[in-house]
Motif scaffolding. Structure first.
Motif, PDB file in Angstrom:
ATOM      1  N   SER A  65      13.451  16.183  11.967  1.00 46.69           N
ATOM      2  CA  SER A  65      14.652  15.625  11.348  1.00 46.69           C
ATOM      3  C   SER A  65      15.559  16.728  10.812  1.00 46.69           C
ATOM      4  O   SER A  65      16.789  16.660  10.924  1.00 46.69           O
ATOM      5  N   ALA A  66      14.959  17.750  10.219  1.00 51.21           N
ATOM      6  CA  ALA A  66      15.755  18.889   9.752  1.00 51.21           C
ATOM      7  C   ALA A  66      16.473  19.554  10.911  1.00 51.21           C
ATOM      8  O   ALA A  66      17.608  20.031  10.768  1.00 51.21           O
ATOM      9  N   ASP A  67      15.831  19.565  12.074  1.00 48.90           N
ATOM     10  CA  ASP A  67      16.438  20.186  13.255  1.00 48.90           C
ATOM     11  C   ASP A  67      17.666  19.418  13.741  1.00 48.90           C
ATOM     12  O   ASP A  67      18.463  19.960  14.515  1.00 48.90           O
ATOM     13  N   LYS A  68      17.820  18.173  13.292  1.00 46.14           N
ATOM     14  CA  LYS A  68      18.998  17.383  13.648  1.00 46.14           C
ATOM     15  C   LYS A  68      20.139  17.571  12.643  1.00 46.14           C
ATOM     16  O   LYS A  68      21.179  16.921  12.759  1.00 46.14           O
ATOM     17  N   GLY A  69      19.949  18.437  11.655  1.00 46.32           N
ATOM     18  CA  GLY A  69      21.027  18.753  10.737  1.00 46.32           C
ATOM     19  C   GLY A  69      20.960  18.064   9.389  1.00 46.32           C
ATOM     20  O   GLY A  69      21.922  18.142   8.622  1.00 46.32           O
ATOM     21  N   PHE A  70      19.851  17.408   9.063  1.00 44.23           N
ATOM     22  CA  PHE A  70      19.733  16.689   7.798  1.00 44.23           C
ATOM     23  C   PHE A  70      18.966  17.518   6.772  1.00 44.23           C
ATOM     24  O   PHE A  70      18.096  18.312   7.125  1.00 44.23           O
ATOM     25  N   GLU A  71      19.291  17.315   5.497  1.00 43.79           N
ATOM     26  CA  GLU A  71      18.504  17.903   4.415  1.00 43.79           C
ATOM     27  C   GLU A  71      17.314  16.994   4.156  1.00 43.79           C
ATOM     28  O   GLU A  71      17.482  15.800   3.873  1.00 43.79           O
ATOM     29  N   ILE A  72      16.121  17.549   4.243  1.00 43.95           N
ATOM     30  CA  ILE A  72      14.905  16.740   4.189  1.00 43.95           C
ATOM     31  C   ILE A  72      14.062  17.123   2.980  1.00 43.95           C
ATOM     32  O   ILE A  72      13.683  18.288   2.807  1.00 43.95           O
ATOM     33  N   LEU A  73      13.759  16.136   2.150  1.00 44.14           N
ATOM     34  CA  LEU A  73      12.804  16.303   1.061  1.00 44.14           C
ATOM     35  C   LEU A  73      11.423  15.920   1.579  1.00 44.14           C
ATOM     36  O   LEU A  73      11.208  14.789   2.026  1.00 44.14           O
ATOM     37  N   CYS A  74      10.497  16.861   1.543  1.00 46.26           N
ATOM     38  CA  CYS A  74       9.138  16.634   2.046  1.00 46.26           C
ATOM     39  C   CYS A  74       8.217  16.450   0.845  1.00 46.26           C
ATOM     40  O   CYS A  74       7.806  17.436   0.217  1.00 46.26           O
ATOM     41  N   TYR A  75       7.887  15.203   0.525  1.00 50.21           N
ATOM     42  CA  TYR A  75       7.094  14.914  -0.671  1.00 50.21           C
ATOM     43  C   TYR A  75       5.627  14.682  -0.325  1.00 50.21           C
ATOM     44  O   TYR A  75       5.293  14.003   0.665  1.00 50.21           O
ATOM     45  N   ASP A  76       4.756  15.229  -1.153  1.00 50.86           N
ATOM     46  CA  ASP A  76       3.329  14.914  -1.106  1.00 50.86           C
ATOM     47  C   ASP A  76       2.791  15.077  -2.519  1.00 50.86           C
ATOM     48  O   ASP A  76       3.190  16.013  -3.226  1.00 50.86           O
ATOM     49  N   PRO A  77       1.910  14.187  -2.973  1.00 50.08           N
ATOM     50  CA  PRO A  77       1.398  14.290  -4.346  1.00 50.08           C
ATOM     51  C   PRO A  77       0.447  15.451  -4.569  1.00 50.08           C
ATOM     52  O   PRO A  77       0.092  15.739  -5.722  1.00 50.08           O
ATOM     53  N   ASP A  78       0.027  16.127  -3.495  1.00 51.28           N
ATOM     54  CA  ASP A  78      -0.937  17.224  -3.616  1.00 51.28           C
ATOM     55  C   ASP A  78      -0.193  18.552  -3.812  1.00 51.28           C
ATOM     56  O   ASP A  78       0.378  19.088  -2.855  1.00 51.28           O
ATOM     57  N   PRO A  79      -0.170  19.110  -5.016  1.00 54.41           N
ATOM     58  CA  PRO A  79       0.570  20.356  -5.251  1.00 54.41           C
ATOM     59  C   PRO A  79       0.014  21.542  -4.471  1.00 54.41           C
ATOM     60  O   PRO A  79       0.755  22.461  -4.118  1.00 54.41           O
ATOM     61  N   THR A  80      -1.291  21.531  -4.186  1.00 57.38           N
ATOM     62  CA  THR A  80      -1.881  22.622  -3.406  1.00 57.38           C
ATOM     63  C   THR A  80      -1.335  22.616  -1.986  1.00 57.38           C
ATOM     64  O   THR A  80      -1.001  23.672  -1.415  1.00 57.38           O
ATOM     65  N   LEU A  81      -1.241  21.422  -1.390  1.00 60.67           N
ATOM     66  CA  LEU A  81      -0.670  21.315  -0.054  1.00 60.67           C
ATOM     67  C   LEU A  81       0.793  21.733  -0.059  1.00 60.67           C
ATOM     68  O   LEU A  81       1.248  22.456   0.829  1.00 60.67           O
ATOM     69  N   ILE A  82       1.545  21.289  -1.060  1.00 65.06           N
ATOM     70  CA  ILE A  82       2.966  21.643  -1.141  1.00 65.06           C
ATOM     71  C   ILE A  82       3.140  23.157  -1.255  1.00 65.06           C
ATOM     72  O   ILE A  82       4.006  23.755  -0.604  1.00 65.06           O
ATOM     73  N   ALA A  83       2.315  23.814  -2.048  1.00 67.44           N
ATOM     74  CA  ALA A  83       2.386  25.271  -2.173  1.00 67.44           C
ATOM     75  C   ALA A  83       2.117  25.955  -0.844  1.00 67.44           C
ATOM     76  O   ALA A  83       2.783  26.942  -0.480  1.00 67.44           O
ATOM     77  N   ASN A 133      14.675  25.972  10.513  1.00 66.80           N
ATOM     78  CA  ASN A 133      15.317  25.006   9.630  1.00 66.80           C
ATOM     79  C   ASN A 133      14.817  25.113   8.192  1.00 66.80           C
ATOM     80  O   ASN A 133      14.902  24.143   7.430  1.00 66.80           O
ATOM     81  N   ALA A 134      14.335  26.290   7.809  1.00 68.37           N
ATOM     82  CA  ALA A 134      13.722  26.459   6.487  1.00 68.37           C
ATOM     83  C   ALA A 134      14.679  26.079   5.356  1.00 68.37           C
ATOM     84  O   ALA A 134      14.256  25.515   4.337  1.00 68.37           O
ATOM     85  N   ALA A 135      15.967  26.360   5.532  1.00 68.30           N
ATOM     86  CA  ALA A 135      16.935  26.076   4.469  1.00 68.30           C
ATOM     87  C   ALA A 135      17.143  24.585   4.250  1.00 68.30           C
ATOM     88  O   ALA A 135      17.630  24.174   3.185  1.00 68.30           O
ATOM     89  N   SER A 136      16.769  23.754   5.226  1.00 68.96           N
ATOM     90  CA  SER A 136      16.979  22.306   5.128  1.00 68.96           C
ATOM     91  C   SER A 136      15.724  21.555   4.718  1.00 68.96           C
ATOM     92  O   SER A 136      15.756  20.333   4.597  1.00 68.96           O
ATOM     93  N   LEU A 137      14.613  22.259   4.536  1.00 66.98           N
ATOM     94  CA  LEU A 137      13.334  21.631   4.201  1.00 66.98           C
ATOM     95  C   LEU A 137      12.973  21.945   2.753  1.00 66.98           C
ATOM     96  O   LEU A 137      12.782  23.108   2.383  1.00 66.98           O
ATOM     97  N   ILE A 138      12.901  20.915   1.930  1.00 66.33           N
ATOM     98  CA  ILE A 138      12.541  21.060   0.514  1.00 66.33           C
ATOM     99  C   ILE A 138      11.169  20.419   0.317  1.00 66.33           C
ATOM    100  O   ILE A 138      11.001  19.212   0.530  1.00 66.33           O
ATOM    101  N   PHE A 139      10.174  21.200  -0.073  1.00 59.80           N
ATOM    102  CA  PHE A 139       8.822  20.692  -0.279  1.00 59.80           C
ATOM    103  C   PHE A 139       8.606  20.442  -1.772  1.00 59.80           C
ATOM    104  O   PHE A 139       8.881  21.313  -2.600  1.00 59.80           O
ATOM    105  N   SER A 140       8.108  19.253  -2.115  1.00 62.10           N
ATOM    106  CA  SER A 140       7.976  18.891  -3.522  1.00 62.10           C
ATOM    107  C   SER A 140       6.781  17.982  -3.752  1.00 62.10           C
ATOM    108  O   SER A 140       6.476  17.109  -2.937  1.00 62.10           O
ATOM    109  N   ALA A 141       6.121  18.194  -4.896  1.00 62.24           N
ATOM    110  CA  ALA A 141       5.053  17.297  -5.352  1.00 62.24           C
ATOM    111  C   ALA A 141       5.527  16.435  -6.513  1.00 62.24           C
ATOM    112  O   ALA A 141       4.731  15.726  -7.124  1.00 62.24           O
ATOM    113  N   ASP A 142       6.828  16.482  -6.794  1.00 59.90           N
ATOM    114  CA  ASP A 142       7.418  15.713  -7.898  1.00 59.90           C
ATOM    115  C   ASP A 142       8.024  14.426  -7.336  1.00 59.90           C
ATOM    116  O   ASP A 142       9.052  14.450  -6.673  1.00 59.90           O
ATOM    117  N   ILE A 143       7.374  13.303  -7.596  1.00 59.71           N
ATOM    118  CA  ILE A 143       7.811  12.042  -7.007  1.00 59.71           C
ATOM    119  C   ILE A 143       9.191  11.619  -7.504  1.00 59.71           C
ATOM    120  O   ILE A 143       9.898  10.870  -6.817  1.00 59.71           O
TER     121      ILE A 143
END
Length: 413
Positions: free
Chosen positions: A12-30, A51-61
């Motif tokens: 999805s990021a490769d299509k030009g969208f800003e993507i929030l990638c959420y997971d409750p596991d902070p170890t996985l997010i790190a 697409n690193a600039a468009s991918l935001i990884f977060s464990a904060d729901i």
């Protein structure tokens, strides 16, 4: 950030969208923030880096409150009988529903049974289902280049929310809106058609083995028949594996029994799959066990298919488990360990280490690297009956026989 979710997010990021990638596991997010990918998929690291600039990884729901569209993409676990556990998915949906904006679109991408989406408590105007297209080993390709989007809505005549429509149209494929239950059943219907083709190929390949025909000679004729087609699943294999197809067959049997439908053909497909999974075991029992004292088997491939680390219902692992008293040395490019490995089994760090000194070799996963095997070198290092089990025709059978190997493959005697 499951297998499904991670691949979908990166595509999805490769299509030009800003993507929030959420997971409750902070170890996985790190780990994801550091580009340490927990799965193996061709092109995934490269597309993620691009697409690193468009991918935001977060464990904060609470970050989900800023999203216009939220996809639920948890992989649904199944047991060995294909029964799905929807508890973790339902828990995730409940937590996400409380965190996201009430007017945002929630889209269930996880594969579920008919009736699941409608049973959710979220306002149906903002609740949707989408059929996932995940294929292990081709996940990024499938996510970035879908053939079509099958979309489930409470009311298929109602226009799609603007944000979701804009996102979907960016992929340039047909959109097929339908009611929730139709979309949920559509995925199961597709997989049933695939299983039917696999079952036909496996059954007639075994007949070919017994009558002197060669199924590989027949396949091109089928692909040129417009009613069957060039992309049909008609190469013989070792039953169905991976979990997804098994889950859908179990779901059809359960639904059919509930509504009084005749699902005997589906039970037959399941029985045929179990039978074909033991093809290599039957060959080894016939041609190796009892012919050689204390035999050794070199096993090439543990993943259930190439380009993945998954061993879910893997024929190779089933073969390994069925031969605990055999000396067995295995190698796989991705699978480096197995739980509860029998004492006489070992996982090696190279193909050559697996086959050196073996009485037989079984190539159980069609990895591309196995197509580079130096047959004369392998033949020189085998002993005993020098048996080569090659269900997927990875090597040249005629060349193997010319080197004095006893060669067995699916679909021919």
């Amino acid at each position: 950030m499951s297998h499904l979710g991670l691949n979908s997010a990166i595509a999805s990021a490769d299509k030009g969208f800003e993507i929030l990638c959420y997971d409750p596991d902070p170890t996985l997010i790190a780990a994801l923030q550091a580009a340490r990918w927990p799965i193996s998929e061709p092109d995934l690291p490269e597309m993620a880096a691009r697409n690193a600039a468009s991918l935001i990884f977060s464990a904060d729901i609470s970050d989900l409150a800023n999203c216009d569209v939220v996809y639920i993409a948890l992989d649904v676990a199944t047991d060995d009988a294909g029964r799905a556990d929807f508890g973790p998915l339902q828990n995730l949906i409940a937590r996400v529903d409380g965190a996201m904006a009430k007017d945002a679109a929630m889209v269930v991408l996880s594969q579920v049974q008919p009736g699941f989406t409608r049973s959710l408590s979220r306002d149906k105007k903002n609740l949707f289902y989408q059929v996932e297209t995940l294929i292990f080993g081709r996940a990024i390709e499938r996510a970035a280049q879908p053939e079509r989007f099958i979309l489930g809505l409470d009311d298929p005549s109602r226009p799609l929310p603007d944000a979701w429509r804009i996102y979907l149209e960016a992929f340039g494929c047909p959109l097929l809106p339908m009611r929730f239950e139709s979309a949920e059943l559509a995925k199961i219907a597709i997989n049933c058609c695939l299983v039917a083709s696999v079952s036909v190929a496996n059954t007639l390949a075994e007949v070919s083995e017994g009558i002197g025909a060669d199924w590989a000679e027949i396949v091109p004729a089928l692909r040129l028949d417009r009613r069957i087609g060039p992309y049909s699943y008609i190469n013989p294999g070792l039953g169905i594996s991976g979990g997804n197809l098994e889950r859908d067959l179990a779901a059809v049997v359960a639904m059919g029994d509930r509504v009084g439908a005749d699902v005997g053909v589906v039970r037959a497909w399941m029985a045929n799959s179990r039978y074909r999974k033991d093809w290599a075991l039957r060959r080894l029992q016939q041609r190796l066990v009892g012919r050689v004292d204390n035999p050794t088997l070199g096993l090439l491939g543990l993943a259930y298919k190439e380009n993945t680390h998954s061993i879910k219902n893997s024929p190779a692992v089933a073969l390994l488990r069925a031969l605990p008293h055999l000396n067995l040395r295995a190698f796989d490019p991705e699978v480096k360990s197995l739980p509860d490995l029998p004492a006489r089994h070992a996982i090696m760090d190279s193909m050559q280490a697996a086959w050196t000194g073996a009485d037989a070799v079984a190539i159980m996963t069609p990895w591309q690297v196995f197509r580079t095997i130096n047959l004369p070198a392998m033949a020189a290092e085998l002993r005993g009956p020098r048996l080569l089990i090659d269900p997927f025709r990875i090597v040249d059978g005629a060349a193997a026989r010319a080197l004095g190997l006893e060669y067995h493959t699916l679909g021919t005697s």
